[in-house]
Scaffold this motif. Structure first.
Motif, PDB file in Angstrom:
ATOM      1  N   GLY A  87       0.828  -1.321  -0.015  1.00 34.70           N
ATOM      2  CA  GLY A  87      -0.082  -0.059   0.070  1.00 34.70           C
ATOM      3  C   GLY A  87       0.981   1.330   0.045  1.00 34.70           C
ATOM      4  N   GLU A  88       2.078   1.278   0.767  1.00 38.20           N
ATOM      5  CA  GLU A  88       2.812   2.546   0.886  1.00 38.20           C
ATOM      6  C   GLU A  88       3.821   2.668  -0.364  1.00 38.20           C
ATOM      7  OE1 GLU A  88       6.221   4.438   3.733  1.00 38.20           O
ATOM      8  OE2 GLU A  88       5.041   2.336   4.403  1.00 38.20           O
ATOM      9  N   VAL A  89       3.876   1.434  -0.951  1.00 41.28           N
ATOM     10  CA  VAL A  89       4.731   1.602  -2.232  1.00 41.28           C
ATOM     11  C   VAL A  89       3.865   2.020  -3.392  1.00 41.28           C
ATOM     12  CG1 VAL A  89       5.700   0.102  -4.066  1.00 41.28           C
ATOM     13  CG2 VAL A  89       6.267  -0.378  -1.799  1.00 41.28           C
ATOM     14  N   LEU A  90       2.569   1.762  -3.448  1.00 41.61           N
ATOM     15  CA  LEU A  90       1.458   2.181  -4.525  1.00 41.61           C
ATOM     16  C   LEU A  90       1.361   3.803  -4.327  1.00 41.61           C
ATOM     17  CD1 LEU A  90      -0.633  -0.764  -4.810  1.00 41.61           C
ATOM     18  CD2 LEU A  90       1.219  -0.299  -6.203  1.00 41.61           C
ATOM     19  N   ALA A  91       1.156   4.074  -3.125  1.00 41.65           N
ATOM     20  CA  ALA A  91       1.101   5.708  -2.808  1.00 41.65           C
ATOM     21  C   ALA A  91       2.037   6.279  -3.136  1.00 41.65           C
ATOM     22  CB  ALA A  91       0.590   5.700  -0.993  1.00 41.65           C
ATOM     23  N   ASP A 136       0.022   2.854 -19.387  1.00 35.31           N
ATOM     24  CA  ASP A 136       0.404   1.624 -18.567  1.00 35.31           C
ATOM     25  C   ASP A 136       1.520   1.774 -17.592  1.00 35.31           C
ATOM     26  OD1 ASP A 136      -1.956   0.606 -19.691  1.00 35.31           O
ATOM     27  OD2 ASP A 136      -1.008  -0.076 -21.391  1.00 35.31           O
ATOM     28  N   VAL A 137       1.322   1.089 -16.439  1.00 37.08           N
ATOM     29  CA  VAL A 137       2.688   0.803 -15.774  1.00 37.08           C
ATOM     30  C   VAL A 137       3.016  -0.660 -15.727  1.00 37.08           C
ATOM     31  CG1 VAL A 137       3.548   0.791 -13.253  1.00 37.08           C
ATOM     32  CG2 VAL A 137       1.772   2.611 -13.860  1.00 37.08           C
ATOM     33  N   ALA A 138       3.801  -0.657 -16.845  1.00 40.22           N
ATOM     34  CA  ALA A 138       4.103  -2.215 -17.332  1.00 40.22           C
ATOM     35  C   ALA A 138       5.638  -2.226 -17.699  1.00 40.22           C
ATOM     36  CB  ALA A 138       3.385  -2.406 -18.713  1.00 40.22           C
ATOM     37  N   GLN A 157       5.229  -7.905 -16.794  1.00 41.02           N
ATOM     38  CA  GLN A 157       3.704  -8.005 -16.450  1.00 41.02           C
ATOM     39  C   GLN A 157       3.126  -6.457 -16.600  1.00 41.02           C
ATOM     40  OE1 GLN A 157       4.223  -9.189 -12.064  1.00 41.02           O
ATOM     41  NE2 GLN A 157       2.136  -8.331 -12.173  1.00 41.02           N
ATOM     42  N   VAL A 158       1.823  -6.345 -16.625  1.00 41.87           N
ATOM     43  CA  VAL A 158       1.114  -5.183 -16.714  1.00 41.87           C
ATOM     44  C   VAL A 158       0.774  -5.066 -15.229  1.00 41.87           C
ATOM     45  CG1 VAL A 158      -0.618  -3.718 -17.465  1.00 41.87           C
ATOM     46  CG2 VAL A 158       0.422  -5.324 -18.944  1.00 41.87           C
ATOM     47  N   HIS A 159       1.275  -3.815 -14.437  1.00 45.55           N
ATOM     48  CA  HIS A 159       0.978  -3.753 -13.258  1.00 45.55           C
ATOM     49  C   HIS A 159      -0.447  -2.838 -12.947  1.00 45.55           C
ATOM     50  CE1 HIS A 159       4.552  -5.443 -11.426  1.00 45.55           C
ATOM     51  NE2 HIS A 159       5.500  -4.825 -12.353  1.00 45.55           N
ATOM     52  N   GLY A 160      -0.555  -2.024 -13.821  1.00 46.00           N
ATOM     53  CA  GLY A 160      -1.794  -1.163 -13.598  1.00 46.00           C
ATOM     54  C   GLY A 160      -1.926  -0.004 -14.491  1.00 46.00           C
ATOM     55  N   ARG A 161      -2.664   1.017 -14.381  1.00 43.69           N
ATOM     56  CA  ARG A 161      -2.733   2.176 -15.277  1.00 43.69           C
ATOM     57  C   ARG A 161      -2.570   3.560 -14.311  1.00 43.69           C
ATOM     58  NH1 ARG A 161      -6.585   2.644 -19.556  1.00 43.69           N
ATOM     59  NH2 ARG A 161      -4.778   2.717 -21.142  1.00 43.69           N
ATOM     60  N   LEU A 162      -1.836   4.386 -14.929  1.00 40.85           N
ATOM     61  CA  LEU A 162      -1.447   5.865 -14.119  1.00 40.85           C
ATOM     62  C   LEU A 162      -2.123   6.690 -14.964  1.00 40.85           C
ATOM     63  CD1 LEU A 162      -0.201   7.287 -11.876  1.00 40.85           C
ATOM     64  CD2 LEU A 162       1.927   7.260 -13.230  1.00 40.85           C
ATOM     65  N   ALA A 163      -2.883   7.713 -14.145  1.00 40.49           N
ATOM     66  CA  ALA A 163      -3.427   8.937 -15.140  1.00 40.49           C
ATOM     67  C   ALA A 163      -2.889  10.032 -14.318  1.00 40.49           C
ATOM     68  CB  ALA A 163      -4.975   8.606 -15.277  1.00 40.49           C
ATOM     69  N   ALA A 164      -2.507  11.162 -15.421  1.00 37.86           N
ATOM     70  CA  ALA A 164      -2.459  12.536 -14.600  1.00 37.86           C
ATOM     71  C   ALA A 164      -3.585  13.429 -15.211  1.00 37.86           C
ATOM     72  CB  ALA A 164      -1.113  13.253 -15.320  1.00 37.86           C
ATOM     73  N   LEU A 165      -4.300  13.968 -14.468  1.00 34.92           N
ATOM     74  CA  LEU A 165      -5.524  14.575 -14.686  1.00 34.92           C
ATOM     75  C   LEU A 165      -5.736  15.951 -14.477  1.00 34.92           C
ATOM     76  CD1 LEU A 165      -7.749  12.053 -12.716  1.00 34.92           C
ATOM     77  CD2 LEU A 165      -7.195  12.061 -15.115  1.00 34.92           C
ATOM     78  N   SER A 200       7.502   3.521 -16.763  1.00 37.51           N
ATOM     79  CA  SER A 200       8.371   2.192 -16.793  1.00 37.51           C
ATOM     80  C   SER A 200       9.461   2.116 -15.513  1.00 37.51           C
ATOM     81  CB  SER A 200       9.396   2.450 -17.983  1.00 37.51           C
ATOM     82  OG  SER A 200      10.215   3.745 -17.967  1.00 37.51           O
ATOM     83  N   HIS A 201       9.838   3.367 -14.813  1.00 40.40           N
ATOM     84  CA  HIS A 201      10.698   3.041 -13.673  1.00 40.40           C
ATOM     85  C   HIS A 201       9.772   2.616 -12.789  1.00 40.40           C
ATOM     86  CE1 HIS A 201      14.695   4.904 -14.715  1.00 40.40           C
ATOM     87  NE2 HIS A 201      13.804   5.592 -15.543  1.00 40.40           N
ATOM     88  N   ALA A 202       8.605   3.198 -12.377  1.00 41.82           N
ATOM     89  CA  ALA A 202       7.586   2.665 -11.484  1.00 41.82           C
ATOM     90  C   ALA A 202       7.215   1.394 -11.620  1.00 41.82           C
ATOM     91  CB  ALA A 202       6.244   3.252 -11.640  1.00 41.82           C
ATOM     92  N   ALA A 203       7.173   0.528 -12.904  1.00 37.21           N
ATOM     93  CA  ALA A 203       7.029  -0.966 -13.176  1.00 37.21           C
ATOM     94  C   ALA A 203       8.302  -1.415 -12.596  1.00 37.21           C
ATOM     95  CB  ALA A 203       6.742  -0.904 -14.628  1.00 37.21           C
TER      96      ALA A 203
END
Length: 991
Positions: free
Chosen positions: A239-243, A303-305, A309-317, A337-340
């Motif tokens: 949870g802390e990593v994703l945050a 995509d955070v991939a 694997q594809v870990h998830g999706r990230l959006a700047a709004l 890519s670094h986050a993946a």
């Protein structure tokens, strides 16, 4: 439902209306003119309690805070300051992402054309419109949204920003005229700008600075993203990593809001983390983002991939109607890519830790079950192990009562106290539970869902918050002994269900065997500790309870422990006259009368033949003991009815009393026995009292011996070589690790585990560490150098030693006395929460490094927040713990080690692999780029360290092993078999 986390609370608790890039620009201007104190004064005057670091970390502040900051700065530095601050943005003060974009434009006209799309990166309260644009003039309309009070200082700051654009290209600032101002009641602030395209003689320098600024911004942007990657995995909590991935997204793209959605690989609901959004808005957008639906033109979605694997999706709004910059997608993709990659490493670490934890739990389960002495103990062990092995939320073990035809919970883990109470107090009868009848009939695992269960189970599962339960039987052949139950409080996916059944089958098999053994052991133990004729404890059990009672005397000061030794008078005559059957019956009746005369907590034992003993504790005085013995004598004087006749017997009793601490049971029992013979000598049917037994002398304590071990020259150092397997020409010895041993005069040579824990508890660890460090330096000074590169020696330090004031002087003295370069000494610290929480640890490590000494982080990967240490502690080297090496060449272990090597390479940290014991491990480490290794394959710890001989033997053994492996492979291909010589050469078989 997805798990939604709003990271805004962790930042500043106010609206995200002004980017911290603006705040940092203002505070930098103030610091350059007034210093650090001026910044503190301005923040205080503006009513801002956060530090500069917290403001930058928050990334956004509210509009009102922004205006208060502008007012405080103007009061401090005078009128016109905000225009100067805005104008100063051209002097390398833009956010790296913006500076990089601006440097790509060819002229001021191109920048003014793009300015309306840049504004949302810095403010959500204003919008900018381009009214007109020409080669050397432009008209801009700057509008503050409804609900915000216009500020002339904000207007002044904007004018400075807009006028500074030509300076980026080596031109003079634009001339700006404000035609309308929103502060005067106009709908917007209208600015007319004109600028000259005439270049000055110094313009080539400004142009070059603009190009350099673009490259510098690009370098800074890459560095920010790379540093963010290391920070992303500096926690062992997903949870802390994703945050942190969400929180650090601004390192790539400035935006008011971010949204990150991840679907966990091990099942469960999607994880949603966000910044700058309401909970409702995040819950609305998250499913669309996860499904790949468009979020509109105001969003940048990547995509955070990784290749894995594809870990998830990230959006700047951005706000509706605002469009992102053209380069934002490329920057966010680079960050993603670094986050993946960070998530790949975290996943590898997490999988490895999970498998290691599960393997450890299975091994511990087998070991604990093998030593469990009761069915309740077996049940406790299974219930405690299931959550780790099966990865469930809670577990329970219920045993089958054949007499009541019901299951009864006897052990549980992971339940709240009220839930535990309900579970342990609720029997489950087979007559009203169809699921239990099916389990009794089929003996197969069962999945029970609360919404599909029978009424009794619905009630029980609801009270214990157990919506999904997987149950496996514990069988003795076809006989049901009980069940093991694993509880999932969230969604239970088919994949998790299948994996749980496989793992629980193994637990069930081990648990059933342990229950059988426990029941058999209980029977055998009872028989071995009790007299078969009377059912009383025998001599062995009586002695155990006597020792236990004497050990508890400390807690009952002022009272004594009493043993009464009872022997029947003329018992042999009963056997001779009436037969052994009558004698046995007499002994049973004696046992019954003794039970009636002692207190509930006292112990009666039959020691053999016609000898009985009574153990009484907490006896206040000798008169009380004699009173108890008198009642026993009187009770046995009443006639017994045997073989149709009444028989009167008597007994002689010897009494022994012990008061105080300690005591030896066999001596107390012997004293009572001696007193009993004295009672017989004086005429039988008597009571005799023994004198008090003195405390036994004991050997010196290990603590006492350890305190003088150094002074008596009993400590030894053994050295294990560290080798470079990437050196040209073969393996090279580069140093050794000094390992302390204790040559105990009574116990022989002791390993560290036998005495270091005691040293830490008693405060003697620092003395041992300093001795080891001094002697290691002395040994290093005497080693012959096998090559041009000087050897080093490594010594492990406890956390208490690290902050001891004697450490630095002792290190300096040892290096000076032995004429050693500080670079040749490596001080190892073992990662632990105790070390990271120790005050002054970072400062002390920094001081040691300033001396030139290298710092190594030992047992890397097994402690607390491992990767976070690489940022918080100044270390030069990490030693990968042997638990990660031992499973090589398993794919998961190789991936984990390669991930650690890659991260260490980026952070410029040296890596040593510990515990290398096989050629396969050595080859895999070499192929993965690990240069330094340590382990039994290449050298065991020894009192004598000969680097040259070690190099020769290591290279020779590896050549022989490689040749043997090749020959063995050829024999396998040709179909021949044979015993070979590999077992003789394999270092694992060496003594």
């Amino acid at each position: 439902m997805p798990i939604v986390t709003n990271m805004g609370v962790a930042m500043l608790a106010e609206a995200r209306e002004t980017s911290s890039a603006t705040v940092m620009l203002v505070l930098r201007f103030v610091r350059e003119r007034g210093g650090v104190q001026a910044v503190a004064d301005v923040l205080a005057a503006a009513g801002i309690t956060q530090s500069v670091e917290e403001l930058e970390e928050a990334m956004w502040i509210g509009y009102d805070t922004r205006i208060r900051l502008f007012e405080a700065v103007t009061d401090a530095l005078g009128p016109g300051t905000m225009f100067k601050i805005g104008e100063s943005a051209a002097a390398d003060r833009f956010h790296p992402a913006i500076a990089q974009l601006l440097s790509a434009f060819a002229s001021p006209r191109a920048v003014y054309y793009q300015l309306p799309r840049m504004v949302p990166k810095f403010s959500t309260t204003s919008s900018l419109a381009l009214v007109t644009i020409g080669p050397t003039d432009a008209t801009l309309s700057f509008h503050l949204h409804d609900g915000y009070a216009p500020s002339r200082l904000d207007c002044e700051y904007a004018q400075g920003l807009f006028s500074a654009v030509p300076r980026i290209f080596g031109l003079e600032s634009a001339h700006i005229v404000q035609a309308e101002c929103q502060s005067d009641g106009n709908p917007a602030c209208v600015y007319r700008l004109t600028w000259s395209r005439r270049l000055h003689w110094w313009s080539w320098r400004s142009g070059r600075r603009a190009a350099d600024r673009g490259f510098a911004a690009l370098r800074e942007q890459v560095q920010r993203i790379q540093l963010a990657e290391a920070d992303l995995v500096s926690s062992d909590d997903i949870g802390e990593v994703l945050a942190r991935i969400v929180g650090r997204a601004a390192a790539a793209v400035l935006a008011p809001s971010y949204l990150f959605v991840v679907k966990p690989t091990h099942g469960g609901a999607p994880l949603v983390h966000f910044l700058g959004l309401t909970d409702e808005r995040a819950a609305e957008l998250a499913p669309r983002l996860l499904e790949g639906d468009s979020l509109g033109s105001s969003a940048v979605v990547v995509d955070v991939a990784s290749t894995r694997q594809v870990h998830g999706r990230l959006a700047a709004l951005y706000p509706r109607g605002q469009r992102p910059m053209d380069a934002d997608r490329a920057l966010l993709e680079a960050y993603a890519s670094h986050a993946a990659a960070a998530l790949d490493l975290f996943t590898a670490l997490e999988d490895s830790r999970r498998e290691e934890s599960r393997s450890t739990a299975l091994l511990a389960l087998a070991n604990e079950l093998a030593t469990a002495g009761s069915t309740s103990g077996v049940a406790d062990i299974i219930a405690a192990a299931l959550p780790t092995i099966v990865e469930c939320d809670a577990a329970a073990v219920l045993l089958w009562d054949a007499g009541l035809a019901s299951l009864q919970a006897v052990a549980c883990d992971g339940f709240e106290p009220d839930e535990r109470q309900v579970l342990l107090a609720t029997p489950i009868p087979a007559s009203t539970t169809p699921e239990l009848i099916g389990l009794l009939t089929n003996h197969e695992p069962v999945l029970i869902r609360a919404d599909e269960a029978s009424p009794l189970l619905v009630q029980l599962l609801g009270a214990t918050r157990a919506p999904n339960v997987v149950v496996v039987p514990l069988l003795d052949g076809d006989l049901l002994m009980g069940i093991a139950a694993a509880v999932w409080r969230g969604h239970l996916t088919p994949e998790v269900h299948r994996a749980a059944l496989t793992r629980m089958a193994g637990v069930s098999s081990q648990g059933a065997t342990a229950l059988q053994n426990a029941r058999l052991l209980a029977t055998v133990r009872h028989q071995s500790l009790h007299d078969s004729l009377t059912g009383l404890p025998n001599r062995v059990l009586f002695a155990e309870r006597l020792d236990q009672a004497l050990g508890e005397n400390r807690a009952h000061a002022g009272t004594g422990t009493v043993v009464m030794f009872c022997d029947l008078d003329n018992f042999k005559k009963v056997n001779d006259d009436l037969g052994h059957g009558a004698g046995d019956e007499l002994l049973r009746q004696v046992a019954a009368r003794l039970r009636s005369e002692v207190r509930p907590g006292d112990t009666i034992g039959r020691l053999g033949g016609d000898e009985f003993a009574v153990l009484a504790t907490d006896v206040p005085c000798q008169s009380t003991a004699l009173e108890m013995a008198g009642r026993i004598v009187d009770s046995l004087n009443v006639p017994f009815h045997l073989a149709g006749q009444d028989l009167r017997i008597s007994t002689s009793v010897g009494v022994a009393i012990y008061t105080g601490e300690g005591g030896r049971g066999e001596r107390l029992l012997a004293s009572a026995d001696t007193a009993m013979y004295e009672a017989k000598r004086t005429g039988r049917n008597q009571i005799a009292v023994s004198g008090e037994t003195a405390s036994a002398s004991s050997q010196p304590s290990l603590e006492t011996e350890l305190s003088v071990a150094i002074d008596r020259n009993e400590m030894r150092l053994h050295f294990q070589p560290v080798l470079n397997i990437s050196a040209a020409g073969g393996i090279r010895v580069v140093g050794a690790e000094g390992l302390i041993r204790w040559n105990h005069p009574r116990l022989g040579l002791l390993a560290p585990a036998a005495f270091l824990p005691l040293a830490e508890e008693t405060g003697m660890i620092t003395k041992l560490d300093l001795w080891a460090m001094e002697n290691a330096c002395a040994a290093l000074a005497g080693w012959a150098q096998p090559g041009d590169e000087p050897l080093h020696v490594a010594v492990n330090l406890a956390s208490a030693t690290l902050v001891d004031p004697r450490l630095l002087p002792t290190v300096r003295a040892a290096l000076t006395r032995n004429h050693l370069s500080p670079r040749r000494l490596i001080l190892e610290v073992v990662e632990s929460r105790a070390l990271i929480d120790l005050p002054g640890v970072v400062e002390r490590l920094t001081e040691l490094r300033q001396l030139g000494i290298r710092i190594s982080l030992d047992d890397f990967g097994t402690g607390f927040s491992t990767l976070a240490w690489l940022n918080s502690l100044p270390v030069d080297q990490i030693k990968i713990d042997r638990t990660f090496i031992m499973d090589i060449p398993a794919r998961s272990s190789v991936a984990l080690v390669q991930g650690i090597l890659a991260l260490a390479q980026k952070l410029d940290i040296e890596v040593v692999a510990e515990g290398v014991e096989t050629v396969d491990q050595l080859d895999t480490l070499s192929e993965s780029g690990c240069a330094l290794v340590q382990g039994y394959l290449l050298g065991r710890p020894a009192a004598i360290f000969d680097p040259a001989a070690l190099e020769r033997s290591s290279n020779r053994d590896l050549v022989l092993l490689a040749a043997h492996d090749t020959a063995r492979g050829q024999r396998a291909l040709s179909g021949r078999t044979g015993s070979g010589v590999h077992g003789e050469l394999d270092p694992r078989n060496r003594p």
